[in-house]
Scaffold this motif. Sequence first.
Motif, short mmCIF file in Angstrom:
data_model
loop_
_atom_site.label_atom_id
_atom_site.label_comp_id
_atom_site.label_asym_id
_atom_site.label_seq_id
_atom_site.Cartn_x
_atom_site.Cartn_y
_atom_site.Cartn_z
N LEU A 4 0.81 -1.23 0.00
CA LEU A 4 0.00 0.00 0.00
C LEU A 4 0.84 1.28 0.00
CD1 LEU A 4 -2.84 -1.13 2.45
CD2 LEU A 4 -2.85 -1.15 -0.04
N GLN A 5 2.14 1.15 -0.27
CA GLN A 5 3.00 2.32 -0.21
C GLN A 5 2.57 3.42 -1.19
OE1 GLN A 5 5.22 3.25 1.87
NE2 GLN A 5 5.83 1.41 2.97
N GLY A 6 1.99 3.04 -2.34
CA GLY A 6 1.54 4.05 -3.31
C GLY A 6 0.49 4.97 -2.70
N TYR A 7 -0.43 4.40 -1.91
CA TYR A 7 -1.44 5.23 -1.24
C TYR A 7 -0.75 6.23 -0.31
CZ TYR A 7 -5.37 2.22 -2.63
OH TYR A 7 -6.33 1.55 -3.34
N PHE A 42 -13.53 2.42 0.85
CA PHE A 42 -13.01 2.80 -0.47
C PHE A 42 -13.64 4.13 -0.92
CE2 PHE A 42 -13.02 2.77 -5.15
CZ PHE A 42 -11.65 2.79 -5.34
N GLY A 43 -14.94 4.29 -0.64
CA GLY A 43 -15.61 5.55 -0.99
C GLY A 43 -14.95 6.73 -0.26
N GLY A 44 -14.62 6.53 1.02
CA GLY A 44 -13.98 7.61 1.78
C GLY A 44 -12.66 8.02 1.15
N LEU A 45 -11.91 7.02 0.72
CA LEU A 45 -10.62 7.27 0.08
C LEU A 45 -10.82 7.97 -1.27
CD1 LEU A 45 -7.77 6.38 0.96
CD2 LEU A 45 -8.08 4.32 -0.41
N ALA A 46 -11.74 7.42 -2.08
CA ALA A 46 -11.94 7.96 -3.43
C ALA A 46 -12.53 9.37 -3.39
CB ALA A 46 -12.84 7.03 -4.24
N TYR A 47 -13.55 9.59 -2.57
CA TYR A 47 -14.11 10.94 -2.46
C TYR A 47 -13.07 11.91 -1.91
CZ TYR A 47 -19.07 9.49 -3.15
OH TYR A 47 -20.26 9.03 -3.66
N GLY A 48 -12.20 11.40 -1.01
CA GLY A 48 -11.15 12.25 -0.42
C GLY A 48 -10.19 12.75 -1.48
N PHE A 49 -9.62 11.80 -2.26
CA PHE A 49 -8.71 12.22 -3.34
C PHE A 49 -9.46 13.08 -4.35
CE2 PHE A 49 -5.76 8.70 -2.12
CZ PHE A 49 -4.62 9.48 -2.02
N SER A 50 -10.71 12.74 -4.58
CA SER A 50 -11.50 13.48 -5.56
C SER A 50 -11.68 14.94 -5.14
CB SER A 50 -12.86 12.79 -5.71
OG SER A 50 -13.54 13.26 -6.82
N THR A 51 -11.84 15.16 -3.83
CA THR A 51 -12.01 16.53 -3.33
C THR A 51 -10.77 17.38 -3.60
OG1 THR A 51 -13.38 15.65 -1.54
CG2 THR A 51 -12.55 17.89 -1.26
N THR A 90 -11.67 -2.25 -6.60
CA THR A 90 -11.32 -0.83 -6.77
C THR A 90 -11.67 -0.26 -8.16
OG1 THR A 90 -9.10 -1.54 -7.35
CG2 THR A 90 -9.43 -0.83 -5.09
N ASN A 91 -11.96 -1.10 -9.12
CA ASN A 91 -12.21 -0.58 -10.48
C ASN A 91 -13.42 -1.22 -11.14
OD1 ASN A 91 -8.84 -0.11 -10.69
ND2 ASN A 91 -10.17 1.43 -11.58
N MET A 92 -14.05 -0.46 -12.04
CA MET A 92 -15.06 -1.05 -12.92
C MET A 92 -14.65 -0.76 -14.36
SD MET A 92 -18.15 1.42 -11.76
CE MET A 92 -18.05 3.20 -11.94
N LEU A 149 -13.28 1.71 -21.02
CA LEU A 149 -13.21 2.73 -19.98
C LEU A 149 -13.05 2.06 -18.62
CD1 LEU A 149 -13.43 5.68 -19.04
CD2 LEU A 149 -15.90 5.34 -18.84
N VAL A 150 -11.97 2.42 -17.92
CA VAL A 150 -11.74 1.91 -16.56
C VAL A 150 -11.88 3.08 -15.60
CG1 VAL A 150 -10.06 0.82 -15.02
CG2 VAL A 150 -10.18 0.12 -17.43
N GLU A 151 -12.74 2.94 -14.64
CA GLU A 151 -12.97 4.01 -13.66
C GLU A 151 -12.97 3.42 -12.25
OE1 GLU A 151 -14.13 7.67 -13.60
OE2 GLU A 151 -12.59 7.39 -15.11
N PRO A 152 -12.77 4.24 -11.23
CA PRO A 152 -12.83 3.70 -9.86
C PRO A 152 -14.20 3.06 -9.59
CG PRO A 152 -11.93 5.93 -9.85
CD PRO A 152 -12.43 5.68 -11.24
N ALA A 153 -14.20 1.92 -8.92
CA ALA A 153 -15.46 1.22 -8.62
C ALA A 153 -16.36 2.13 -7.78
CB ALA A 153 -15.17 -0.07 -7.87
N ALA A 154 -17.64 2.15 -8.13
CA ALA A 154 -18.60 2.96 -7.36
C ALA A 154 -20.00 2.48 -7.66
CB ALA A 154 -18.46 4.44 -7.76
#
Length: 349
Positions: A101-104, A287-296, A341-343, A271-276
């Motif tokens: 998880l070092q990339g995160y 995962f939503g917390g993480l994705a919405y966080g980076f998205s903000t 993590t992806n769709m 098209l590959v996008e973050p899973a949601a």
Amino acid sequence: MDAEKLSQLTQKVIGDAAGAVGLLLAYIGDQSEVYVTMDKLGPATTQEIAQAANLDERYLREFLSSNAANGYVTYDSAEEKFFLTPEQSAVFAQDGQPTCLQGYFQAIVGQYAEHEKAVETFKSGKGRPWGEHHLCCFCGTDRFFRPGYVGNLITNWIPSLDGVDEKLKGGVKIADIGCGLGSTTIIMAQTYPNSTVHGYDFHAPSIEEASKRAEELGLKNIEFHVSDARDIPKESYDFACIFDALHDMGDPVGVAEHIKNVLSDDGTFMLVEPAAGDNLEDNLNTFGGLAYGFSTVVCVPTSRAQEVGLCLGAQAGPKRLKEVLNSAGFNHVRESARTGTNMVFEVKA
Ligand SMILES: C[S@@+](CC[C@H](N)C(=O)[O-])C[C@H]1O[C@@H](n2cnc3c(N)ncnc32)[C@H](O)[C@@H]1O
């Protein structure tokens, strides 16, 4: 106010605060090679680890004490030694593995490093161009997405598309749009030597790094170009793809329209996008917390800094993405694969 609920929330947030500083330390440990050194040594005293990693023992002792308190490393009090369990090694020391998880951590540290800009962007509502982020944003993004691509792109996602794998084996022209540091572009070029893969991104330093990596690998069937997604040349690609980037673009409909124009008649757009899920309540999880966080702090400001500024966000969900693709003139949109993590969508005219 419910005292019990207050206590639970406080405990949770204190845990998050320990995690926030713990991730900074985990990143320091990554950059100073503490975890890989511990992985090689097995159980060892702080003196032994400090010597092997060429670090100051006093700093290391404090660092390892925090890590042990957070459960990131293990302390054997009888022997006064520290070590990594196989699970701790997988998460902290095995760079490039899907478990690491070092990339995160790197991407998060990059946001903390420029917190003034994040606050200013949030308060002003102005866009913040992708290129104005800390370098750790680019490296961290590539590093946290890459293991998922390595694990899924060739074995799972491309085979989920009708007839595409065979075409790519035979030799066709591929466009990887918003390719960043080129991990996906390189994976496809390596796997499909008869095909030519063109990576496009509007961020010149990313394209420079991607080109360097491809050159080091001696790949001949790959080209990288600095280009906005709406300007990629009309060269009739048989396969176009976007990995975790459409939602960052200012004009996703315009980009999809352009892709439709540059695809060959029976070409496929993946098209590959973050899973949601489609609704906010579907995404109220870790995962939503993480994705919405980076998205903000990253995705929405990146989109807003561009023309149109649609600001899809990193949790747009299949319904909204289908609307975007349909309004660009793509009538066939099928979700063909999904991971945690992806769709993945198969998109055709
Ligand atoms: C989250 S990163 C994903 C990068 C890469 N596809 C990956 O998965 O590692 C988003 C990328 O989209 C690129 N991008 C955003 N808007 C763009 C645009 N309008 N045209 C081209 N690239 C764009 C950024 O420069 C960045 O490299």
